[in-house]
Design a protein around this motif. Sequence first.
Motif, mmCIF file in Angstrom:
data_model
loop_
_atom_site.group_PDB
_atom_site.id
_atom_site.type_symbol
_atom_site.label_atom_id
_atom_site.label_comp_id
_atom_site.label_asym_id
_atom_site.label_seq_id
_atom_site.Cartn_x
_atom_site.Cartn_y
_atom_site.Cartn_z
ATOM 1 N N UNK A 34 0.816 -1.154 -0.044
ATOM 2 C CA UNK A 34 -0.047 -0.130 -0.084
ATOM 3 C C UNK A 34 0.770 1.458 -0.024
ATOM 4 N N UNK A 35 0.330 2.162 -0.788
ATOM 5 C CA UNK A 35 1.366 3.607 -0.895
ATOM 6 C C UNK A 35 0.357 4.644 -0.755
ATOM 7 N N UNK A 36 0.863 5.671 -0.671
ATOM 8 C CA UNK A 36 -0.064 7.064 -0.536
ATOM 9 C C UNK A 36 -1.051 7.196 -1.973
ATOM 10 N N UNK A 37 -2.217 7.976 -1.551
ATOM 11 C CA UNK A 37 -3.055 7.743 -2.766
ATOM 12 C C UNK A 37 -2.478 8.488 -3.883
ATOM 13 N N UNK A 38 -2.946 8.152 -4.903
ATOM 14 C CA UNK A 38 -2.438 8.738 -6.380
ATOM 15 C C UNK A 38 -3.182 9.981 -6.608
ATOM 16 N N UNK A 39 -2.466 11.115 -6.714
ATOM 17 C CA UNK A 39 -2.885 12.218 -6.599
ATOM 18 C C UNK A 39 -2.959 12.827 -8.233
ATOM 19 N N UNK A 40 -3.273 11.828 -9.204
ATOM 20 C CA UNK A 40 -3.230 12.395 -10.491
ATOM 21 C C UNK A 40 -4.353 11.570 -11.265
ATOM 22 N N UNK A 41 -4.525 11.853 -12.525
ATOM 23 C CA UNK A 41 -5.584 11.107 -13.576
ATOM 24 C C UNK A 41 -4.391 10.588 -14.305
ATOM 25 N N UNK A 42 -4.497 9.079 -14.583
ATOM 26 C CA UNK A 42 -3.796 8.495 -15.679
ATOM 27 C C UNK A 42 -4.660 8.516 -17.052
ATOM 28 N N UNK A 43 -3.943 9.072 -18.142
ATOM 29 C CA UNK A 43 -4.556 9.256 -19.367
ATOM 30 C C UNK A 43 -3.509 8.441 -20.503
#
Length: 276
Positions: free
Chosen positions: A171-180
């Motif tokens: 588990x890692x920190x939340x992903x603060x991006x949207x992957x396109x």
Amino acid sequence: MRPHRRSLLAGTAALLAAGSARAQDAELDLTGRFVQGGHAIGRTWPRALVFVDGESLTAASADGVFIVGFDRDSPSSVEIVARSGDRSARRVLDVAPGDFPSTRVDGLPPATVEPSDPALLERIRREVLLKTEGFASRVDADSFRDGFDWPLEQFRVTSRWGAQRVLNGTPARPHYGIDLAAPQGTPIRAPAAGRVTLAEPALHFEGGLVLIDHGQGLITACLHQSELDVIAGQDVLRGQTIGRVGMTGRATGPHLCWRMKWRDRNLDPSLLVKKT
């Protein structure tokens, strides 16, 4: 006091209160996406100071426009106050909870997930300083006022913003991006006008990274680029090519990770995209 007299006074007080509320609404107009990861675009007096939950965080532009961001863990109620001289207007917003999925990313090189090499750790430290400086920009502009365009003309969303990430099973920190996802070399366009505050071709985690300040410290980040077409300090126009899709840094395939920050708050950039 006679009953009808009390009734008249109560009615007058109610009318005055309603009139005061309407005046405050006129002096502090807020639109946007009032949800965790979202934002409010405000219109008030030119150069008014803006307080969020009692803290002075920003100021309106010369046209009276400002933005406030709500991060992933925003409380359910946020107070926004605009002050100009002896004038003050206040609004309390209800912020809806976000819907954040969990995603797995496997097959990453161990050094990109948990680096331990001293030389690599020193490199990461230097890169953190570069990014911190880029995100500290506060350009006096309001180019966000008309919303954003998608930075790619065609793409497939492979990871939503705010997802809880599990990297190689950890588990890692939340992903603060949207992957396109898009083919390697696809042009990346500036989603709105702004100033490039960082343009680095080969960071350890982000690979090719461009930061753009769209005004008042609202900064978008485009990660994993294979080529950069801009330099730091350059002003860009909406739709201008800033780079190309790649898979540099911590990436397992060609895509654009699109991020946004306002002050120290991580926001979902897709919520600023204009509806068509």
